[in-house]
Design a protein around this motif. Structure first.
Motif, PDB file in Angstrom:
ATOM      1  N   LYS A  57      -7.752 -25.001   5.142  1.00  0.00           N
ATOM      2  CA  LYS A  57      -6.751 -25.445   4.694  1.00  0.00           C
ATOM      3  C   LYS A  57      -5.612 -25.953   5.843  1.00  0.00           C
ATOM      4  N   PRO A  58      -5.746 -27.029   6.434  1.00  0.00           N
ATOM      5  CA  PRO A  58      -5.109 -27.217   7.673  1.00  0.00           C
ATOM      6  C   PRO A  58      -3.679 -27.620   6.790  1.00  0.00           C
ATOM      7  N   GLU A  59      -2.723 -27.037   7.942  1.00  0.00           N
ATOM      8  CA  GLU A  59      -1.308 -27.273   7.523  1.00  0.00           C
ATOM      9  C   GLU A  59      -0.874 -28.917   7.756  1.00  0.00           C
ATOM     10  N   LEU A  60      -1.581 -29.437   8.819  1.00  0.00           N
ATOM     11  CA  LEU A  60      -1.285 -30.884   9.042  1.00  0.00           C
ATOM     12  C   LEU A  60      -2.732 -31.664   8.998  1.00  0.00           C
ATOM     13  N   VAL A  61      -2.905 -32.646   8.362  1.00  0.00           N
ATOM     14  CA  VAL A  61      -3.855 -33.574   8.536  1.00  0.00           C
ATOM     15  C   VAL A  61      -3.587 -34.930   9.198  1.00  0.00           C
ATOM     16  N   TYR A  62      -4.311 -35.482  10.237  1.00  0.00           N
ATOM     17  CA  TYR A  62      -4.092 -36.545  10.910  1.00  0.00           C
ATOM     18  C   TYR A  62      -5.165 -37.626  10.525  1.00  0.00           C
ATOM     19  N   ILE A  63      -4.835 -38.496   9.541  1.00  0.00           N
ATOM     20  CA  ILE A  63      -5.672 -39.321   9.182  1.00  0.00           C
ATOM     21  C   ILE A  63      -5.800 -40.900   9.662  1.00  0.00           C
TER      22      ILE A  63
END
Length: 442
Positions: A377-383
């Motif tokens: 469960k990543p705290e930040l996602v870079y899409i």
């Protein structure tokens, strides 16, 4: 909405590596629709497991796509060695009562069985023209995971997750499902390795995948696997050779044995790609542009470079060099005929996967990578707005917006080829920059 609109809105693209927007494929009418379940790259294990675990969903997505393009026949291509998966698929096709439309055909265990032009020939006997695409011979080709995503799109679930195999010289080989935009380093650490100082990572399969220059990237819809090997492994050293280094080595040692051409998959299909001629042009500084144009027919499968050449030279690099020169001059190869016949020698020159794996020094790493539930469960996602062929997606959200998982955050630019993108976690948009939309969880 029809299926094409549904698939476009869900952001479905080719999940096998190229990333071509699937809705554009569904815009054509075809005689055959083919499911590419070959997964011919060594060590990768995504497609074979998806077809086992989600057979009904894949069959339903594949059937829907086939009916939409008005295909008269739908064929699932899978290597004959996957007997359990084949049995499951045939059983479910019968149970779903679609056997009059969909059938399973077994493929030989060769490389590159998953090249779409090789697949078309193996399943239909038709040869895609030089510099052409399967629709030119009445075929549409979809990847197994793409068919699964078409099914999910039909029940209003956009593409927000990606299946990835982690393999190589690692304590634990596995296949996982992770949110798009997850930091790649978090995925790599699932292998049991924490410090990657002495390792290199191949993005994709060991044949066609490039070595990652750094591990700071983020999972996108095109990722299929990561192969982790020690930096002194033969394959890493071979892939680390620059184009300039390859040119120097090629000039010093090529004996024009033409093994690179005689084993080339596209040459064996009747195309005129002949890497030994590109080696000759490089070695003797030949300037005949017409003869150099055939370099553009190279599909970069890397067989010539990593298997065929007895001297360990770099024929694919010679093709790439001339491709680049021709592109600079805006020169394109034009076929002089429209119908092609596979060469008679083809059946004797197919490369068994096991021989290839041994040649690559991967034999002891060729083992199962079972589908594994992970709590990632990543705290930040870079899409990425540019994780597909075509124009980058245009943001439809602003910094500070709260988004729900599955919400569209990027649309296709008007009048362009492209794909929509969606939030892979629920949270706040904290940045829109450098081709990424960044979401913080919660």
């Amino acid at each position: 909405m029809n299926l094409l609109d549904i698939v476009r809105e869900a952001g479905v693209i080719g999940a096998g590596g190229a990333g071509f927007p699937t809705h554009a494929k569904l815009a054509s009418k075809a005689e055959y629709i083919l499911l590419n379940g070959a997964e011919c790259e060594p060590l990768l294990r995504v497609d074979q497991q998806l077809m086992e675990l989600f057979a009904d969903e894949i069959i339903k997505g594949f059937e829907a796509a086939g009916k939409f393009v008005c295909a008269s026949k739908a064929i699932i291509g899978i290597k004959g060695k996957h007997k359990k998966v084949i049995s499951i698929l045939r059983e479910r096709i019968k149970a779903l009562q679609v056997g009059d439309f969909i059938e399973v055909k077994e493929l030989p265990d060769i490389y590159p069985a998953g090249d779409e032009q090789v697949l078309v020939y193996e399943l239909t006997g038709r040869v895609v023209p030089e510099a052409g695409i399967p629709i030119q011979v009445g075929c549409v080709v979809l990847n197994s995971e793409t068919a699964l995503n078409i099914y999910y799109a039909s029940i209003k679930e956009p593409v927000t997750q990606k299946y990835i195999t982690i393999a190589g010289d690692i304590p634990k080989a596995l296949t996982v499902k992770v949110p798009i935009g997850t930091p790649i380093i978090d995925v790599l650490k699932l292998s049991g390795i924490e410090n990657f100082e002495n390792y290199a990572v191949i993005d994709g399969g060991p044949m066609m995948g490039p070595i990652m220059s750094n591990l700071d990237g983020y999972v996108n819809k095109k990722n299929k696997g990561f192969v982790i090997l020690k930096k002194d492994h033969y394959l890493i050293r071979k892939k680390s050779i620059s184009l300039e280094q390859a040119k120097r080595v090629n000039k010093s040692a090529c004996a024009q044995c033409r093994m690179c051409t005689d084993l080339c998959p596209r040459y064996l299909l009747g195309h005129e790609v002949q890497p030994h001629k590109m080696m000759r042009a490089l070695n003797y500084k030949l300037i005949d542009i017409e003869n150099q144009k055939i370099a553009q027919l190279c599909c970069q499968c890397n067989l010539c470079e990593l298997f065929s050449c007895p001297a360990g030279l770099n024929p694919k690099s010679a093709n790439l060099y001339f491709k680049g020169k021709l592109a600079e001059q805006n020169i394109r190869y034009k076929p002089n005929k429209s119908e092609f016949i596979a060469r008679k020698s083809r059946e004797y020159r197919l490369i068994p996967s096991k021989r290839l794996i041994a040649r690559l020094g991967l034999y002891k790493f060729d083992k199962p990578a079972p589908m594994t539930e992970v709590e990632l469960k990543p705290e930040l996602v870079y899409i990425s707005t540019n994780q597909h062929i075509g124009a980058p997606a245009v943001s439809v959200v602003s910094v500070g917006d709260y988004v729900e998982i599955g919400q569209q955050i990027g649309k296709i630019p008007e009048g362009s080829l492209g794909a929509t993108i969606h939030a892979s976690i629920s949270g706040k948009v904290v940045a829109i920059e450098n081709d990424f939309i960044v979401i913080r969880r919660g």
